[in-house]
Design an enzyme around this catalytic site. Structure first.
Site, mmCIF file in Angstrom:
data_model
loop_
_atom_site.group_PDB
_atom_site.id
_atom_site.type_symbol
_atom_site.label_atom_id
_atom_site.label_comp_id
_atom_site.label_asym_id
_atom_site.label_seq_id
_atom_site.Cartn_x
_atom_site.Cartn_y
_atom_site.Cartn_z
ATOM 1 N N ASP A 18 0.827 -1.206 0.000
ATOM 2 C CA ASP A 18 0.000 0.000 0.000
ATOM 3 C C ASP A 18 0.860 1.255 0.000
ATOM 4 O OD1 ASP A 18 -2.919 1.189 0.811
ATOM 5 O OD2 ASP A 18 -1.328 2.271 1.872
ATOM 6 N N TYR A 71 2.804 9.998 -0.537
ATOM 7 C CA TYR A 71 3.915 9.391 0.188
ATOM 8 C C TYR A 71 5.253 9.633 -0.514
ATOM 9 C CZ TYR A 71 0.285 6.572 2.559
ATOM 10 O OH TYR A 71 -0.813 6.142 3.263
ATOM 11 N N HIS A 96 -7.866 9.615 -1.585
ATOM 12 C CA HIS A 96 -7.181 9.613 -0.288
ATOM 13 C C HIS A 96 -7.994 10.296 0.822
ATOM 14 C CE1 HIS A 96 -2.825 9.265 1.342
ATOM 15 N NE2 HIS A 96 -3.695 9.095 2.309
ATOM 16 N N LYS A 135 -3.011 5.834 -4.041
ATOM 17 C CA LYS A 135 -4.105 6.748 -3.733
ATOM 18 C C LYS A 135 -3.878 8.106 -4.394
ATOM 19 C CE LYS A 135 -3.844 4.775 0.926
ATOM 20 N NZ LYS A 135 -2.408 4.465 0.902
#
Length: 289
Positions: free
Chosen positions: A44, A49, A112, A78
């Protein structure tokens, strides 16, 4: 490994590996490879990120090393809030995620946050899903009232909702709403997310001793037995392996109840979805004095 079957018949592992805040690309790649060797198949990540590229590198290296096939892996990413301004920006965001990862498709792709123009963004996800670029689509941080309105409005209902779920925030009402709409629950921060410390909990210590397991394994098992997919994160090889070792024991109904009794509701300062300042921060709006 156990799997859930999503509403579109796609099978999703019940235990995955998260890479939130693993910003060092080499460390991220090596952690994922350690996880794949340990048996994880769900990875994930997210656009925000900043490590979709490292995830893609790890996937290609794992496949070339014969650790797994692409079909055995379940890669999730996401779409971040700034890319949810319109259907077109969302379309560009999806394309950027795929390009950064170097993957032909994602097994799951999520909105998200329930922020910005997420209905328009969802239409872009629906389009990419129908084109086969995304094998399943879902949402993240959609609370029950938001999820209900969303599912009653969109053409394709989300298959997954990734939210904060752990013994200190059990979210039973949220789980009931997800079950009503056939949405698979997935837990971020399944071990407390740093704002709670299950490792100091006497009741969890007793349960762990009973099963000859660690507290982390007990907490992860609790969520899985509730039908919740979990994605613990670690960069320590020993902990990565430990977190995967939850398939050889079962918690009793009494133990499940004891663990659920730790619930405190929505508390803490790390993530405050109901705080207007948090919302403005996600939208990139600067707060002026």
């Amino acid at each position: 490994m156990q799997y859930s079957t999503l509403s579109n018949a796609v099978k999703m592992p019940m235990l995955g590996f998260g890479v939130f805040k693993v910003t060092d690309k080499q460390e991220c790649k090596e952690s994922i490879l350690t996880a794949i060797r340990a048996g994880y198949r769900l990875i994930d990540t997210a656009a925000v990120y900043g490590n979709e590229d490292a995830v893609g590198e790890a996937v290609r290296e794992a496949i070339s090393a014969g650790l797994c096939t692409r079909e055995e892996l379940f890669i999730t990413s996401k779409l971040w809030v700034q890319d949810m301004a319109s259907e077109e920006t969302a379309r560009q965001g999806i394309a950027a995620s795929l390009a950064k990862s170097g993957l032909d498709y994602f097994d799951l792709y999520l909105l998200h946050q329930a922020l910005n123009d997420y209905f328009s963004a969802w239409r872009a996800l629906e389009e990419a899903y129908q084109a086969g670029k995304l094998k399943a689509i879902g949402v993240s941080n959609f609370y029950p009232h938001v999820l209900a309105n969303f599912c009653e409005t969109v053409n394709i209902s989300p298959m997954v909702n990734q939210v904060e779920l752990h013994p200190y925030f059990t979210q039973t009402d949220a789980l009931a709403t997800m079950q009503h709409y056939a949405v698979q629950p997935e837990a971020w921060a399944p071990l407390g997310g740093g704002r709670h410390s299950p490792y100091q909990e006497a009741s969890l210590h007793r349960i762990a001793e009973t099963h000859n397991k660690t507290i982390a394994q007990v907490v992860l098992r609790w969520n899985v037995q509730r039908g919740v997919t979990v994605i613990p994160k670690s960069t320590q090889a020993q902990r990565i392996v430990e977190n995967f070792d939850i398939w050889d024991f079962t918690l009793s109904n009494e133990e499940m109840t004891q663990i659920s009794a730790l619930d405190l509701g929505y508390v803490g300062e790390a993530v405050k979805h109901f705080d207007p300042e948090f919302v403005r921060g996600c939208l990139g709006i600067k707060i002026h004095d």
